[in-house]
Design a protein around this motif. Structure first.
Motif, short mmCIF file in Angstrom:
data_model
loop_
_atom_site.label_atom_id
_atom_site.label_comp_id
_atom_site.label_asym_id
_atom_site.label_seq_id
_atom_site.Cartn_x
_atom_site.Cartn_y
_atom_site.Cartn_z
N LEU A 1 24.93 -76.66 11.07
CA LEU A 1 24.90 -77.89 9.21
C LEU A 1 24.00 -78.10 9.06
O LEU A 1 23.31 -78.28 8.28
CB LEU A 1 26.14 -78.49 10.18
N SER A 2 22.58 -78.41 10.61
CA SER A 2 21.40 -79.14 9.22
C SER A 2 20.82 -78.31 8.65
O SER A 2 20.17 -78.72 7.57
CB SER A 2 20.33 -79.22 10.92
N VAL A 3 21.03 -76.71 8.93
CA VAL A 3 19.98 -75.86 8.14
C VAL A 3 20.91 -76.10 6.94
O VAL A 3 20.26 -76.07 5.95
CB VAL A 3 20.60 -74.34 8.22
N LEU A 4 21.66 -76.24 6.86
CA LEU A 4 23.26 -75.78 5.31
C LEU A 4 22.96 -77.50 5.00
O LEU A 4 22.49 -77.31 3.31
CB LEU A 4 24.34 -75.42 5.68
N SER B 1 13.75 -73.06 10.27
CA SER B 1 14.23 -74.35 9.72
C SER B 1 15.48 -75.69 9.84
O SER B 1 16.17 -75.85 8.74
CB SER B 1 13.91 -74.60 8.41
N TYR B 2 15.40 -76.06 10.78
CA TYR B 2 16.34 -77.10 10.65
C TYR B 2 16.04 -78.58 12.20
O TYR B 2 14.70 -78.45 12.96
CB TYR B 2 17.38 -77.05 11.98
N ALA B 3 16.76 -79.71 12.05
CA ALA B 3 16.43 -80.44 12.49
C ALA B 3 17.25 -80.66 14.24
O ALA B 3 17.73 -79.99 14.34
CB ALA B 3 17.21 -81.80 11.86
N GLU B 4 16.57 -81.02 14.84
CA GLU B 4 16.78 -81.77 16.62
C GLU B 4 17.33 -82.96 16.77
O GLU B 4 15.82 -83.41 16.55
CB GLU B 4 16.62 -80.74 17.59
#
Ligand code: PMV
Length: 326
Positions: free
Chosen positions: A131-134, A164-167
């Motif tokens: 979802l973060s990537v999207l 490249s995403y958030a955590e």
């Protein structure tokens, strides 16, 4: 066929900023960033996929979305249609509970809510990382609004952006702090973050200094958040904000997001800190000022900020939750 879902996502304020893209189409950043999700500012979005529609349609706070904004939304829905393997059009109804016209970033909460609602309505269960990537592909900062509390968006290395995403780096209820948002009267339309980033990367002689030092800011911020050290978090955030604005001020032509009340607020926060209050400012691609502070000082500080000439309203936010289905 018609199916719908409703999702809510909060806005977020970067403590170490995202400024500059290494690839524009996928919103791949030059540098990582760290943010706090804000409970007081959220977007609620319902997406209905409907075979009977001939084109995507959307409304924001009751008004039809048209032109470039609708094109950007449609492009985002195309990405969902590709993942899904189906191609119906969608109706999107979205509501912000904070003043959109005041130049507060709504793209972070907006694209995070849209990512969750559009995929859920399609029957897709992506999980937070995907979802973060999207969400990132709609607006970079939206990658962080998928998560509650404090989040770090990793720069990633790959050209396809899947790394490249958030955590989440600290849970919503793990640390009680406040972020005050001083909303100024709407001024002249400012340069979009998209255009501002491009101009900065292409023309600011200060940009290489940003790239060379932002890694150290990320390390310091990660440690300070883990230690729940408000003074350290604030000091690193304030310095990082000023460094980002220095790259903006030195573009050709210059980008100056600050208005006179912006500068007055910066001086006020600095003076209050000298008097012993724990407060630090940060500013994004607009004139509004956000102030990080201790919970016990929030009320007095909000009154102080509201007293600065040109301030229309002061919102008080706590760490907020991640994107959720309603
Ligand atoms: O996500 P965008 O394209 O709206 O860019 C956000 C840029 C800043 O707000 C200035 C910094 C950030 O990390 O949120």
């Amino acid at each position: 066929m018609s199916s719908h879902a409703t999702a809510r996502a909060c806005s977020n304020i970067a403590l170490v900023k995202y400024w500059g893209k290494r690839q524009a189409a996928l919103n791949l950043p030059v540098n990582g960033s760290i943010s706090m999700t804000l409970d007081g500012m959220h977007t609620t979005t319902t997406v209905t996929w409907d075979d009977a529609l001939s084109r995507d349609a959307a409304e924001l706070n009751g008004a039809a979305v048209t032109g470039e904004a609708l094109d950007r939304l449609s492009l985002f829905l195309d990405r969902v249609r590709v993942i899904w393997g189906e191609a119906p059009r969608a109706r999107v109804v979205t509501q912000n509970n904070f003043p959109t016209a005041a130049g507060l970033a709504s793209s972070a909460s907006g694209f995070a809510a849209l990512a969750l609602a559009s995929t859920a309505a399609a029957g897709l269960d992506l999980g937070q990382r995907d979802l973060s990537v999207l969400a990132r592909q709609g607006s970079g900062s939206a990658s962080r609004s998928i998560f509650g509390g404090f989040a770090e968006w990793k720069r990633g290395e790959r050209e396809d952006g899947i790394d490249s995403y958030a955590e989440q780096i600290l849970a919503q209820d793990a640390w009680d702090v406040r972020m005050l948002v001083a909303v100024l009267a709407p001024g002249p339309k400012s340069v979009s973050s998209r255009a501002g980033m491009t101009r900065t990367v292409e023309t600011s002689p200060m940009y290489p200094a940003w790239v060379a030092t932002v890694g150290a800011d990320l390390d310091a911020m990660r440690e300070a958040i883990a230690a729940r050290d408000l003074s350290r978090v604030g000091a690193v955030a304030e310095a990082n904000c000023l460094k980002m604005h220095a790259t903006m001020h030195t573009t050709l032509p210059a980008i100056l997001y600050w208005q006179p009340p912006t500068v007055a607020l910066m001086h006020r926060v600095t003076a209050l800190r000298a008097e012993g209050m724990t407060c630090y400012f940060t500013i994004d691609a607009g004139p509004n000022v956000k102030v990080l502070c201790a919970p016990g000082e929030a009320e007095r500080l909000a009154a102080e900020l509201a007293g600065v000439s040109g301030v229309q309203e002061v919102l008080t936010c706590r760490p907020g939750p991640g994107a959720t289905l309603l």
